[in-house]
Design a protein around this motif. Sequence first.
Motif, mmCIF file in Angstrom:
data_model
loop_
_atom_site.group_PDB
_atom_site.id
_atom_site.type_symbol
_atom_site.label_atom_id
_atom_site.label_comp_id
_atom_site.label_asym_id
_atom_site.label_seq_id
_atom_site.Cartn_x
_atom_site.Cartn_y
_atom_site.Cartn_z
ATOM 1 N N TRP A 19 -0.140 3.437 -3.103
ATOM 2 C CA TRP A 19 1.147 3.870 -2.529
ATOM 3 C C TRP A 19 1.172 3.696 -1.022
ATOM 4 C CZ3 TRP A 19 1.186 9.066 -5.690
ATOM 5 C CH2 TRP A 19 1.478 8.772 -7.030
ATOM 6 N N LEU A 20 0.086 4.118 -0.376
ATOM 7 C CA LEU A 20 0.027 3.981 1.081
ATOM 8 C C LEU A 20 0.025 2.520 1.498
ATOM 9 C CD1 LEU A 20 -2.560 6.784 1.971
ATOM 10 C CD2 LEU A 20 -0.075 6.832 2.259
ATOM 11 N N GLY A 21 -0.582 1.671 0.673
ATOM 12 C CA GLY A 21 -0.576 0.237 0.981
ATOM 13 C C GLY A 21 0.825 -0.339 0.999
ATOM 14 N N ARG A 22 1.703 0.184 0.127
ATOM 15 C CA ARG A 22 3.099 -0.278 0.134
ATOM 16 C C ARG A 22 3.854 0.267 1.337
ATOM 17 N NH1 ARG A 22 5.001 -2.623 -4.471
ATOM 18 N NH2 ARG A 22 3.575 -2.706 -6.238
ATOM 19 N N LEU A 23 3.503 1.483 1.762
ATOM 20 C CA LEU A 23 4.158 2.053 2.934
ATOM 21 C C LEU A 23 3.661 1.424 4.230
ATOM 22 C CD1 LEU A 23 4.120 5.852 1.977
ATOM 23 C CD2 LEU A 23 6.099 4.317 2.004
ATOM 24 N N LEU A 24 2.401 0.952 4.208
ATOM 25 C CA LEU A 24 1.785 0.353 5.408
ATOM 26 C C LEU A 24 1.359 -1.078 5.078
ATOM 27 C CD1 LEU A 24 -0.443 3.425 6.320
ATOM 28 C CD2 LEU A 24 1.771 2.848 7.326
ATOM 29 N N PRO A 25 2.300 -1.999 4.926
ATOM 30 C CA PRO A 25 1.952 -3.358 4.482
ATOM 31 C C PRO A 25 1.084 -4.122 5.473
ATOM 32 C CG PRO A 25 4.249 -3.247 5.183
ATOM 33 C CD PRO A 25 3.745 -1.849 5.159
ATOM 34 N N LEU A 26 1.053 -3.702 6.729
ATOM 35 C CA LEU A 26 0.255 -4.410 7.728
ATOM 36 C C LEU A 26 -1.204 -3.975 7.728
ATOM 37 C CD1 LEU A 26 2.745 -4.453 10.759
ATOM 38 C CD2 LEU A 26 2.349 -6.220 9.031
ATOM 39 N N VAL A 27 -1.540 -2.960 6.935
ATOM 40 C CA VAL A 27 -2.914 -2.455 6.873
ATOM 41 C C VAL A 27 -3.509 -2.842 5.527
ATOM 42 C CG1 VAL A 27 -4.401 -0.427 7.011
ATOM 43 C CG2 VAL A 27 -2.272 -0.512 8.343
ATOM 44 N N ALA A 28 -4.673 -3.470 5.556
ATOM 45 C CA ALA A 28 -5.329 -3.894 4.311
ATOM 46 C C ALA A 28 -5.672 -2.674 3.457
ATOM 47 C CB ALA A 28 -6.592 -4.687 4.629
ATOM 48 N N THR A 29 -5.461 -2.802 2.154
ATOM 49 C CA THR A 29 -5.712 -1.683 1.239
ATOM 50 C C THR A 29 -7.143 -1.167 1.308
ATOM 51 O OG1 THR A 29 -3.981 -2.492 -0.261
ATOM 52 C CG2 THR A 29 -5.578 -0.947 -1.175
ATOM 53 N N PRO A 30 -8.175 -2.031 1.415
ATOM 54 C CA PRO A 30 -9.541 -1.484 1.539
ATOM 55 C C PRO A 30 -9.717 -0.556 2.731
ATOM 56 C CG PRO A 30 -9.640 -3.804 0.964
ATOM 57 C CD PRO A 30 -8.207 -3.504 1.258
ATOM 58 N N GLN A 33 -8.385 2.754 1.731
ATOM 59 C CA GLN A 33 -9.288 3.425 0.796
ATOM 60 C C GLN A 33 -10.498 3.996 1.516
ATOM 61 O OE1 GLN A 33 -9.738 0.028 -1.727
ATOM 62 N NE2 GLN A 33 -8.028 0.580 -3.071
ATOM 63 N N ILE A 34 -11.002 3.297 2.499
ATOM 64 C CA ILE A 34 -12.119 3.819 3.288
ATOM 65 C C ILE A 34 -11.691 5.084 4.030
ATOM 66 C CG2 ILE A 34 -13.623 3.359 5.265
ATOM 67 C CD1 ILE A 34 -13.631 0.408 4.389
ATOM 68 N N ALA A 35 -10.486 5.063 4.597
ATOM 69 C CA ALA A 35 -9.979 6.237 5.311
ATOM 70 C C ALA A 35 -9.801 7.421 4.361
ATOM 71 C CB ALA A 35 -8.653 5.898 5.991
ATOM 72 N N LEU A 36 -9.305 7.169 3.145
ATOM 73 C CA LEU A 36 -9.155 8.248 2.172
ATOM 74 C C LEU A 36 -10.511 8.827 1.774
ATOM 75 C CD1 LEU A 36 -6.372 6.851 -0.194
ATOM 76 C CD2 LEU A 36 -6.196 8.798 1.353
ATOM 77 N N GLY A 37 -11.506 7.950 1.629
ATOM 78 C CA GLY A 37 -12.836 8.440 1.311
ATOM 79 C C GLY A 37 -13.398 9.324 2.405
#
Length: 543
Positions: A19-30, A33-37
């Motif tokens: 979901w966050l990847g769709r809200l922040l398309p300029l930031v790579a999903t990995p 995920q690292i930030a969430l971890g």
Amino acid sequence: MATLDLVLVLVVAVVVSSWLGRLLPLVATPLIQIALGAAMGRLGVDAVRIDPELFFVLFLPPLLFLDGWRFSGRELLQRAGPIASLAIGLVLVTVLCVGPALAALMPGLPLVATLALVAVLSPTDAIAGIALLRGVPLARRILRIVEGEALLNDASALICLHFVLLLGSAMAPTGPTLLAQLAWVGGGGLAIGTGVAMVLLSVKNAVSARLGETTATQILISLLMPYAAYHAAVALGASGILAPVAAGMVMGRWELGGTALPLTRLRRAAFWETLEFTLNGVIFVLLGEQLPRIVAQAAADLPANGLAGAWRLVLVTLVAWAALTLIRLAWVTAMALWHDRRQLRGACTRVRVLTILAMTFSGVRGAVTLAAALALPIVLPDGATFPSRNLVVAAAAGVILTSLVIANIALPLLARRIAAAATEGDDDTLRAARLRAAAAAMAAVEHAAEQRGGRADGEGQPWDEASATILSSYRARLDRLGASAGAAGAGDGREAAERDLRIAALHAERAEVAAMVAERLIDDETARLLLRELDGQEAALDY
């Protein structure tokens, strides 16, 4: 926290990252995920205790199997030179050059530690790299080379790691023994993986032919296949890395034959896409959760390694990333010059330089690197303690993070500056394949209608009307694709007759796709796209 609760938290984090990847398309999903971890650790989630061997076996076989499944044998043959150059040559040169260089620059680090670090850093991430390249207008040939490299260098890098660990112990083989072991590890792994896949698929086909096909069972068999190949290879002393890759390639070739039910293929593809996203996401979330602890443990080990101050950890990370990037830049440049020896000037020269830079920065490190780093053994094969393990894991995690951040910044900038690149007729190839498949479908419908229609008793009338309806839709498709198929008929037919004729048409299209693959007129990726479209149409007829 109980294991089940932890698994659920990790899966929730992967969902939120999407979901966050769709809200922040300029930031790579990995990166998300690292930030969430990392946030999980801050919010009081119990520390995850990772068993290196279990982590390796759990995550890597299915990911490597999927790499082999998606890889096109035709693409490998067509671009064998550049793909092998990057996936094998660059990995070997990187390990042999960067490893000793890091040991020389950092006297406190043993050679086996730096070689192991470079070995786990050698494979590039297929998913992250290709995702970051989607906005860069590169030629199809370049994208296929980068993808082929990422799919194959996992195995070569992990085999290098296997021999680094052997050579770092007192049990290191020498001379002919080493060469024989290398041949068996590589060739045996490929042979065992191929054999396991063929046996499982043969048994599955025989049982399905007798008892019928169950979609859930087919999916479970595909899930068990990489683990069966891995354990069989390890039990026989061969490569547990190459075996799942070989099994995946057999699976991919078998699937193009179209023997499974359409609904099975659709659901199996959806299952594996979900599994891939989940496993990759969990790995990056675990990286974020483990990163503070990894850094703290590495910093505590620094004095014992002769490195004064935690800043040296940052230095090791940056030096390793810079060395990997520079040697990749030099290798890609030499490969490009070898491929095209003509002197390019003006705008073409600028495009070529920017393309080389894009290929260089697309070599991000990701899930396989992290899995290999966290799976590094605590002791070497001879029982000795692995030297500076915490520092190697911390440096690997730092390089993953650095490569993702740099690529996330550099590739969009390069995309804006690359003017236009050749697409090598992708659209024309796909359109020609669809035209040929549609023509085969029309012939099958006409043949089926002739057999069932045209009867004097009037029972053939529904089949004539149904064939007219279906032929009308196919002629409309040919018109849209730019081909003239004559006047279209129209009319309403009975539902059963129309369904049977549509299925006959879809089967004819599927057979024509298989024929085009055999004739090497289309690649495996185009064939999978066409088969998925046909499977979706046939599955829709059952609802």
